[in-house]
Design a protein around this motif. Structure first.
Motif, PDB file in Angstrom:
ATOM      1  N   ALA A 186      66.629  47.197  42.744  1.00  0.00           N
ATOM      2  CA  ALA A 186      66.829  48.294  43.695  1.00  0.00           C
ATOM      3  C   ALA A 186      68.101  49.067  43.356  1.00  0.00           C
ATOM      4  CB  ALA A 186      66.900  47.743  45.120  1.00  0.00           C
ATOM      5  N   LEU A 187      69.167  48.332  43.036  1.00  0.00           N
ATOM      6  CA  LEU A 187      70.440  48.987  42.710  1.00  0.00           C
ATOM      7  C   LEU A 187      70.317  49.775  41.405  1.00  0.00           C
ATOM      8  CD1 LEU A 187      73.436  49.520  43.189  1.00  0.00           C
ATOM      9  CD2 LEU A 187      73.947  47.321  42.122  1.00  0.00           C
ATOM     10  N   PHE A 188      69.666  49.186  40.414  1.00  0.00           N
ATOM     11  CA  PHE A 188      69.498  49.858  39.125  1.00  0.00           C
ATOM     12  C   PHE A 188      68.711  51.162  39.317  1.00  0.00           C
ATOM     13  CE2 PHE A 188      67.630  50.403  34.835  1.00  0.00           C
ATOM     14  CZ  PHE A 188      68.788  50.322  34.077  1.00  0.00           C
ATOM     15  N   GLY A 189      67.663  51.092  40.130  1.00  0.00           N
ATOM     16  CA  GLY A 189      66.870  52.288  40.414  1.00  0.00           C
ATOM     17  C   GLY A 189      67.695  53.371  41.086  1.00  0.00           C
ATOM     18  N   ALA A 190      68.547  52.955  42.038  1.00  0.00           N
ATOM     19  CA  ALA A 190      69.399  53.923  42.739  1.00  0.00           C
ATOM     20  C   ALA A 190      70.407  54.562  41.787  1.00  0.00           C
ATOM     21  CB  ALA A 190      70.128  53.234  43.895  1.00  0.00           C
ATOM     22  N   LEU A 191      70.965  53.764  40.871  1.00  0.00           N
ATOM     23  CA  LEU A 191      71.920  54.311  39.897  1.00  0.00           C
ATOM     24  C   LEU A 191      71.238  55.366  39.024  1.00  0.00           C
ATOM     25  CD1 LEU A 191      73.909  51.173  38.594  1.00  0.00           C
ATOM     26  CD2 LEU A 191      74.526  52.746  40.422  1.00  0.00           C
ATOM     27  N   GLN A 192      70.029  55.042  38.559  1.00  0.00           N
ATOM     28  CA  GLN A 192      69.317  55.989  37.697  1.00  0.00           C
ATOM     29  C   GLN A 192      68.946  57.256  38.464  1.00  0.00           C
ATOM     30  OE1 GLN A 192      66.136  53.293  36.319  1.00  0.00           O
ATOM     31  NE2 GLN A 192      66.800  53.732  34.248  1.00  0.00           N
ATOM     32  N   ARG A 193      68.525  57.069  39.700  1.00  0.00           N
ATOM     33  CA  ARG A 193      67.994  58.196  40.479  1.00  0.00           C
ATOM     34  C   ARG A 193      69.109  59.122  40.994  1.00  0.00           C
ATOM     35  NH1 ARG A 193      65.778  55.249  44.221  1.00  0.00           N
ATOM     36  NH2 ARG A 193      67.446  55.567  45.710  1.00  0.00           N
TER      37      ARG A 193
ATOM     38  N   VAL B  19      82.538  64.136  47.568  1.00  0.00           N
ATOM     39  CA  VAL B  19      82.643  63.251  48.738  1.00  0.00           C
ATOM     40  C   VAL B  19      83.562  63.872  49.789  1.00  0.00           C
ATOM     41  CG1 VAL B  19      83.547  61.028  49.537  1.00  0.00           C
ATOM     42  CG2 VAL B  19      82.185  61.131  47.449  1.00  0.00           C
ATOM     43  N   LEU B  20      84.731  64.334  49.347  1.00  0.00           N
ATOM     44  CA  LEU B  20      85.704  64.901  50.297  1.00  0.00           C
ATOM     45  C   LEU B  20      85.224  66.245  50.840  1.00  0.00           C
ATOM     46  CD1 LEU B  20      89.094  64.059  48.503  1.00  0.00           C
ATOM     47  CD2 LEU B  20      87.906  62.770  50.269  1.00  0.00           C
ATOM     48  N   GLY B  21      84.442  66.960  50.006  1.00  0.00           N
ATOM     49  CA  GLY B  21      83.955  68.269  50.442  1.00  0.00           C
ATOM     50  C   GLY B  21      82.702  68.197  51.289  1.00  0.00           C
ATOM     51  N   GLY B  22      82.120  67.005  51.368  1.00  0.00           N
ATOM     52  CA  GLY B  22      80.936  66.847  52.210  1.00  0.00           C
ATOM     53  C   GLY B  22      79.651  67.324  51.559  1.00  0.00           C
ATOM     54  N   GLY B  23      79.681  67.615  50.251  1.00  0.00           N
ATOM     55  CA  GLY B  23      78.451  68.063  49.581  1.00  0.00           C
ATOM     56  C   GLY B  23      77.871  66.952  48.746  1.00  0.00           C
ATOM     57  N   GLY B  24      76.712  67.214  48.145  1.00  0.00           N
ATOM     58  CA  GLY B  24      76.177  66.252  47.170  1.00  0.00           C
ATOM     59  C   GLY B  24      75.025  65.407  47.648  1.00  0.00           C
ATOM     60  N   GLY B  25      74.646  65.520  48.920  1.00  0.00           N
ATOM     61  CA  GLY B  25      73.458  64.817  49.400  1.00  0.00           C
ATOM     62  C   GLY B  25      73.556  63.314  49.273  1.00  0.00           C
ATOM     63  N   ARG B  26      72.437  62.706  48.851  1.00  0.00           N
ATOM     64  CA  ARG B  26      72.329  61.249  48.852  1.00  0.00           C
ATOM     65  C   ARG B  26      73.360  60.600  47.945  1.00  0.00           C
ATOM     66  NH1 ARG B  26      66.279  59.380  48.051  1.00  0.00           N
ATOM     67  NH2 ARG B  26      66.706  60.188  45.963  1.00  0.00           N
ATOM     68  N   GLN B  27      73.683  61.304  46.861  1.00  0.00           N
ATOM     69  CA  GLN B  27      74.628  60.768  45.883  1.00  0.00           C
ATOM     70  C   GLN B  27      75.989  60.478  46.501  1.00  0.00           C
ATOM     71  OE1 GLN B  27      75.296  63.509  42.630  1.00  0.00           O
ATOM     72  NE2 GLN B  27      77.305  62.621  42.316  1.00  0.00           N
ATOM     73  N   THR B  28      76.397  61.269  47.496  1.00  0.00           N
ATOM     74  CA  THR B  28      77.720  61.075  48.100  1.00  0.00           C
ATOM     75  C   THR B  28      77.633  60.641  49.567  1.00  0.00           C
ATOM     76  OG1 THR B  28      77.794  63.427  48.616  1.00  0.00           O
ATOM     77  CG2 THR B  28      78.827  62.748  46.561  1.00  0.00           C
ATOM     78  N   ASP B  29      76.482  60.144  49.989  1.00  0.00           N
ATOM     79  CA  ASP B  29      76.309  59.700  51.379  1.00  0.00           C
ATOM     80  C   ASP B  29      76.934  58.317  51.543  1.00  0.00           C
ATOM     81  OD1 ASP B  29      75.501  59.038  53.913  1.00  0.00           O
ATOM     82  OD2 ASP B  29      73.398  58.741  53.384  1.00  0.00           O
ATOM     83  N   GLY B  30      78.247  58.315  51.763  1.00  0.00           N
ATOM     84  CA  GLY B  30      78.977  57.043  51.825  1.00  0.00           C
ATOM     85  C   GLY B  30      78.446  56.097  52.871  1.00  0.00           C
ATOM     86  N   ALA B  31      78.121  56.631  54.063  1.00  0.00           N
ATOM     87  CA  ALA B  31      77.640  55.765  55.146  1.00  0.00           C
ATOM     88  C   ALA B  31      76.312  55.120  54.761  1.00  0.00           C
ATOM     89  CB  ALA B  31      77.488  56.569  56.430  1.00  0.00           C
ATOM     90  N   GLY B  32      75.421  55.908  54.157  1.00  0.00           N
ATOM     91  CA  GLY B  32      74.123  55.382  53.740  1.00  0.00           C
ATOM     92  C   GLY B  32      74.271  54.314  52.669  1.00  0.00           C
TER      93      GLY B  32
ATOM     94  N   LEU C 114      79.457  53.475  42.875  1.00  0.00           N
ATOM     95  CA  LEU C 114      78.119  53.558  42.285  1.00  0.00           C
ATOM     96  C   LEU C 114      78.110  54.519  41.095  1.00  0.00           C
ATOM     97  CD1 LEU C 114      75.507  53.334  45.167  1.00  0.00           C
ATOM     98  CD2 LEU C 114      76.645  51.551  43.879  1.00  0.00           C
ATOM     99  N   SER C 115      78.845  55.614  41.195  1.00  0.00           N
ATOM    100  CA  SER C 115      78.914  56.545  40.059  1.00  0.00           C
ATOM    101  C   SER C 115      79.585  55.879  38.864  1.00  0.00           C
ATOM    102  CB  SER C 115      79.704  57.796  40.450  1.00  0.00           C
ATOM    103  OG  SER C 115      79.016  58.510  41.445  1.00  0.00           O
ATOM    104  N   TYR C 116      80.614  55.088  39.152  1.00  0.00           N
ATOM    105  CA  TYR C 116      81.307  54.358  38.088  1.00  0.00           C
ATOM    106  C   TYR C 116      80.350  53.377  37.407  1.00  0.00           C
ATOM    107  CZ  TYR C 116      84.095  50.616  36.039  1.00  0.00           C
ATOM    108  OH  TYR C 116      84.588  49.651  35.197  1.00  0.00           O
ATOM    109  N   LEU C 117      79.568  52.651  38.209  1.00  0.00           N
ATOM    110  CA  LEU C 117      78.615  51.693  37.629  1.00  0.00           C
ATOM    111  C   LEU C 117      77.561  52.420  36.793  1.00  0.00           C
ATOM    112  CD1 LEU C 117      77.966  49.167  40.551  1.00  0.00           C
ATOM    113  CD2 LEU C 117      79.139  48.713  38.392  1.00  0.00           C
TER     114      LEU C 117
END
Length: 209
Positions: free
Chosen positions: A59-66, A85-98, A138-141
């Motif tokens: 699941a994690l590998f799939g999320a990293l690729q996607r 992240v700080l600007g609030g843009g980027g959708g799912r990729q930067t959804d820290g809470a999710g 996650l971006s680092y990974l």
């Protein structure tokens, strides 16, 4: 063994990224360094535990690729991820809470509370810090596993192995493993209460041994 993921990522965040995080949270440089130094092992340790299950690694590998691999196979620039992240843009990729929901499986509040107690930040600031760091981790990974020449060899198994080694390293560092255990094992037989974290807070703030 190569440098730990935690140390490597902390090194990459030195300078401008840490200053931006600190300024967002109203923390001094040393406070930010200490808080991020405690938060990264908590996030990576929890990911390592999740990835120890084959379905967790997949699941994690799939999320990293996607969501986190970036264009052109070069991985993402951590500075631009932080900016999003700080600007609030980027959708799912930067959804820290999710992302935190997936990492801690419903124990995000306990994680924030524990981190807040052990670093002196308080729950709200700790929660904000974890939400900012989760997309960066996650971006680092993704950058580490999927960029350049690593892409062809990358697999969920390899990701699980890399994160498993990091989880073991973190468990060997007493202060952080106490924090990690208290957050992750609350439903286990360990029964570590968050009150125990106050006892280890001093050693966490004292920096690395």
């Amino acid at each position: 063994m190569s440098a730990s993921l935690t140390d490597d990522l902390l090194n990459q965040l030195q300078g401008q990224p840490l200053a931006q995080l600190g300024s967002q949270l109203g923390l001094s440089g040393p406070q930010t360094q200490s808080a991020v130094g405690a938060a990264l092992p908590l996030l990576l340790g929890a990911l390592g535990r999740n990835a120890s299950q084959p379905q967790g690694a997949e699941a994690l590998f799939g999320a990293l690729q996607r969501d986190h691999a970036g264009g052109g196979g070069s991985g993402l620039d951590l500075g631009s991820v932080l900016g999003a992240v700080l600007g609030g843009g980027g959708g799912r990729q930067t959804d820290g809470a999710g992302i935190l929901g997936h990492i801690f499986g419903g124990r995000e509040e306990a994680a924030a509370q524990g981190l807040g107690q052990s670093t002196g930040l308080g729950g709200n600031q700790a929660s904000a810090l974890l939400k900012m760091l989760a997309p960066i981790v996650l971006s680092y990974l993704a950058q580490r596993m999927l960029s350049g020449g690593n892409q062809a060899a990358a697999s969920p198994q390899q990701l699980g192995q890399v994160l498993g080694q990091e989880h073991q390293r973190i468990q060997q560092q007493d202060a952080t493993s106490g924090l990690l255990g208290a957050v992750l094992d609350q439903d286990g037989d360990g029964q570590l209460g968050l009150g125990d974290l106050l006892k280890i807070g001093g050693s966490l703030l004292g920096g690395k041994r």
